[in-house]
Design an enzyme around this catalytic site. Structure first.
Site, PDB file in Angstrom:
ATOM      1  N   SER A 104       0.811  -1.213   0.000  1.00  0.00           N
ATOM      2  CA  SER A 104       0.000   0.000   0.000  1.00  0.00           C
ATOM      3  C   SER A 104       0.849   1.269   0.000  1.00  0.00           C
ATOM      4  O   SER A 104       0.319   2.365  -0.178  1.00  0.00           O
ATOM      5  CB  SER A 104      -0.940   0.013   1.216  1.00  0.00           C
ATOM      6  OG  SER A 104      -0.188   0.024   2.417  1.00  0.00           O
ATOM      7  N   LYS A 147      -5.851   5.131   8.084  1.00  0.00           N
ATOM      8  CA  LYS A 147      -4.660   5.819   7.575  1.00  0.00           C
ATOM      9  C   LYS A 147      -4.906   7.325   7.462  1.00  0.00           C
ATOM     10  O   LYS A 147      -4.065   8.136   7.868  1.00  0.00           O
ATOM     11  CB  LYS A 147      -4.270   5.238   6.220  1.00  0.00           C
ATOM     12  CG  LYS A 147      -3.747   3.809   6.295  1.00  0.00           C
ATOM     13  CD  LYS A 147      -3.439   3.266   4.917  1.00  0.00           C
ATOM     14  CE  LYS A 147      -2.870   1.851   4.998  1.00  0.00           C
ATOM     15  NZ  LYS A 147      -2.569   1.289   3.673  1.00  0.00           N
TER      16      LYS A 147
END
Length: 797
Positions: free
Chosen positions: A647, A690
């Site tokens: 990611s 996040k």
């Protein structure tokens, strides 16, 4: 693309929930979203052939045990109640007890009847031997013997008188003495007789001795005959007494051939062991009952009692050890030695569930020594054989039992994870033969209006079942939104029942603290925040380290080849995100990309794959027809653990492009996302955590209109951000951008256009790609210069 505030939180519209509180909603009869599992269970249960046991798989917290148990209970109601199973003595071979399978409820009756029978016989048998009829016949036998003995003595006495010998009978036996004129001669008188007379009397005594010896030889024979007659009398007396008492049982159980056979054998054994009953009845020391050890052999060990069972049994064994599954044989210490008998045979879970369903945790069965092999052996042979592990392993030589096996007819339901299911399929050849049906739990429910209302009914069902306060419509909406967030997919609602139930219970507690009669949205929100507070200590410590400069994260200004990536951490039940600095370097070289994480063995294989993909993108984008004259390196700064996942590959690519083109990047933006070989952005997990992790740092330092996060467009549907971010976005203080390609991200990070190549493959001046292309051309020129060649390939002067 700058996302609108409404796109940051996909709220559940309370207006679509047509109720005021959960009290108005109808109770659900089945768990929603698990139709596949319910059908699999129904098929496995209905399939009459062997091997169609079930393996139920799914993640923890989905309510697997509850759903399976409820489904099996419904199925069991249409199934006949199974037999009772008892162990009784095998009078021919005591080490091999006999198993009796008899109709449900009859086991306890038989046990009570046998106990009552023995109690009755303990009293009746001695009484029968004290009875007038027995005493009369016993006297006749004794008198007959006495008559024979008297006749013998009389005959010998008459013979002795004829020979002038006196026959005398004393306590120690018979004595012979000479006599004359009816008077017994003393030794002196005998010696005074003439020698002829002494000789005659001596011969007479010898003759009588032989006659006495011959007659006495018949006495043992008469005694044996008398003993036989007494034994026959005792047997007839016992036969009459026992038959009188046991006939009632024989009539009561005449329709069951196994019990009838057992009663006949018990009857004969009681007759053969008359003495223990006589001694027990005549004892003055204690009062004997059927519970005393002398009468253990006549007890009935009711191993399984289904007298109170309705339908087929549904059992969950929480501790599936070998003995808890297949039963055991216990021992008792008696006189310094271990002894056992059939009454010490104990049931296992297979016995209790026989004829029904047995639920087991797959992992627990596999981690208990010998349990898995024992379970498979029982299912394969379709019988339960009780064997002690000590004998199998030759650890003891104590005499034990070999109980008769019991036929096995049940369905075993293993509950475990998907990974364990596939491991068993791969490495255990017997598993697929014994567990032919798999039931795979759904993790999520599609988020549609109909399903949101259905999920509201699920919430109402749990609320009523747990006896908690009714939940208002806006509270239900907030619960659904939280479960959507837990699914990490904006189009799905999590079916993790444990998380839902925990949220309901804590929200009810919060409402109770306010003395509210109903659960409102504020109570649900308070429960969510309280749970987060209890678990986010490490998250706060990490943020403190960033804010005090221990971990260097810039959130303002510009930096060359440095970017804020976003990481996702899962600690127990708490997941959160945090920014991390990713830096790159680039210099003239031969197309080598160094992943420092991989070189130091801190990077996992998926992370290494991501780095290889972005290096492939750079090669195909900028060096299709020329050498890639760059050597670059990548690293996650100030990380001390394993880096895994792809990611961050978009952030790594942007840092590399910045290093290659000497293009500064804005530090007020963070980026997450993976890329493919064509630079397209791909969805990642944990997007909400996040974004929130970077937002918290920016908010602590003071939000400006420059702060924001770049995410893949594919993750927009997953956004369920906390309210502070939505409010900041509405005020223009924080931005969330969604991009399809890494070049769009570079434009946001640099403020420069990416640039589109012309027909000759050249990018317009001032664009990002132009600066990168120019730098690569400079490095190629330098390489050729150092190699002694010009650009056209001619030798340089």
């Amino acid at each position: 693309m700058l996302l609108k505030p409404a796109q940051l939180y996909h709220a559940c519209n309370p207006d679509l929930l047509t109720f005021e509180t959960t009290e108005e909603l109808e109770h659900l009869s089945e768990t929603i979203g698990q139709e596949r599992v319910i059908e699999s269970i129904r098929f496995g249960v209905d399939m009459p052939h062997s091997g169609y046991n079930l393996y139920v798989m799914g993640s923890n917290g989905l309510g697997r045990h509850t759903l399976v148990h409820e489904s099996l209970i419904k199925q069991s109601m249409d199934t006949a109640v199974p037999l009772d199973w008892c162990y009784v003595a095998n009078f021919q071979d005591p080490h091999k007890p006999t198993a009796l399978g008899i109709p449900a409820g009859m086991g306890r009756l038989l046990s009570r009847d046998m106990e009552q029978l023995i109690d009755n016989l303990i009293k009746a048998i001695p009484a029968a031997f004290r009875g007038d009829e027995y005493q009369r016949q016993a006297r006749e036998i004794q008198e007959d013997f006495s008559r024979r003995e008297s006749a013998m003595v009389q005959r010998l006495g008459e013979e002795a008188e004829r020979l002038d010998v006196k026959l005398m009978q004393g306590p120690s036996g018979f004595t012979l003495a000479a006599q004359k004129d009816g008077k017994i001669l003393s030794q002196e008188e005998f010696k005074q007789l003439p020698e002829e007379e002494q000789a005659r009397l001596g011969n007479s005594i010898e003759t009588m001795k032989q006659a006495l010896k011959e007659s006495m030889s018949h006495v043992p024979e008469w005694q044996r005959e008398m003993q036989q007659r007494f034994s026959q009398l005792n047997r007839e007396t016992m036969q009459l007494t026992v038959t009188e008492f046991i006939n009632e049982l024989v009539q009561r159980y005449r329709d069951n051939s196994k019990i009838s056979t057992y009663l006949e054998q018990a009857k004969q054994d009681i007759i053969e062991n008359v003495d223990i009953f006589r001694q027990a009845g005549e004892s003055n020391e204690k009062s004997f009952t059927a519970q005393d050890p002398e009468f253990t052999r006549y007890r009935v060990n009711v191993l399984v009692d289904n007298g109170d069972t309705q339908g087929a049994p549904v059992l969950f064994e929480d501790n599936p050890t070998y003995q808890n599954l297949l039963g055991r044989i216990e021992h008792q210490a008696r006189f310094g030695a271990l002894q056992t008998d059939f009454t010490l045979i104990k049931q296992g879970a297979l016995h209790r569930a026989n004829g029904g369903f047995l639920m087991l945790d797959a992992e627990k069965v596999l981690t208990n020594p010998f349990a898995w092999e024992g379970l498979k052996r029982a299912l394969r042979s379709r019988e339960i054989r009780i064997e002690s592990l000590e004998r199998q392993l030759s650890l003891i030589s104590t005499i034990s039992l070999e109980p008769e096996t019991i036929p096995l007819d049940l369905k075993v339901v293993l509950i475990g994870s998907r990974s364990l299911f596939y491991l068993l399929k791969e490495y255990d050849p017997e598993f697929g033969l014994l567990f032919k049906v798999s039931a795979d739990f759904a993790e999520q429910l599609p988020r549609e209006h109909e399903n949101e209302l259905l999920y509201a009914r699920l919430i109402a069902t749990l609320q009523k079942r747990e006896g908690i306060r009714a939940i208002q419509r806006d509270g239900v909406a907030r619960i659904i939104e939280q479960l959507v967030r837990l699914s990490s997919n904006g189009d799905k609602i999590s079916l993790r029942m444990s998380s839902l139930l925990e949220l309901l219970l804590e929200a009810d507690h919060r409402a109770g603290l306010r003395d509210s009669k109903q659960i409102e949205r504020m109570d649900v929100e308070a429960a969510i925040q309280a749970r987060r507070f209890r678990n986010n200590q490490y998250e706060e410590q990490l943020q403190e380290a960033i804010l005090d400069g221990t971990l260097r994260i810039d959130t303002s200004g510009i930096q060359l080849a440095q970017i804020n990536g976003l990481t996702y951490l899962q600690l127990g039940d708490h997941a959160f995100g945090a920014p991390t600095r990713i830096s790159a370097t680039a210099r003239m070289g031969g197309g080598e990309f160094i992943d420092i994480e991989r070189e130091t063995k801190q990077g996992g294989p998926i992370h290494s794959k991501g780095v290889m993909i972005l290096s492939s993108y750079i090669g195909q984008r900028y060096a299709k027809n020329q050498l890639l004259s760059v050597t670059a390196s990548l690293v996650f700064e100030q990380t001390y653990g394993t880096i895994e996942g792809d990611s961050a590959s978009a952030a790594e690519l942007c840092a590399l492009l910045s290093a290659m083109g000497d293009i500064p990047l804005k530090q007020s933006l963070a980026i997450t996302g993976s890329v493919n070989q064509h630079g397209q952005m791909q969805a990642i997990g944990g997007v909400c955590q996040k974004i929130e992790g970077f937002f918290d740092i920016c908010q602590a330092r003071g939000l400006t209109r420059e702060h924001g996060v770049i995410i893949p467009t594919a993750n927009v549907k997953d956004l369920m951000l906390k309210q502070e971010i939505v409010e900041a976005a509405e005020a223009g203080l924080f931005k969330v951008y969604a991009v399809e390609h890494v070049e769009q991200a570079m434009e946001l990070l640099t403020g420069l256009p990416a640039g589109v190549p012309d027909e000759e493959g050249l990018f317009p001046e001032g664009s990002i790609n132009y600066l990168i292309q120019l730098r690569l051309a400079e490095w190629i020129t330098l390489r050729l210069h150092y190699a002694g060649q010009s650009l056209d390939g001619e030798p340089r002067d």
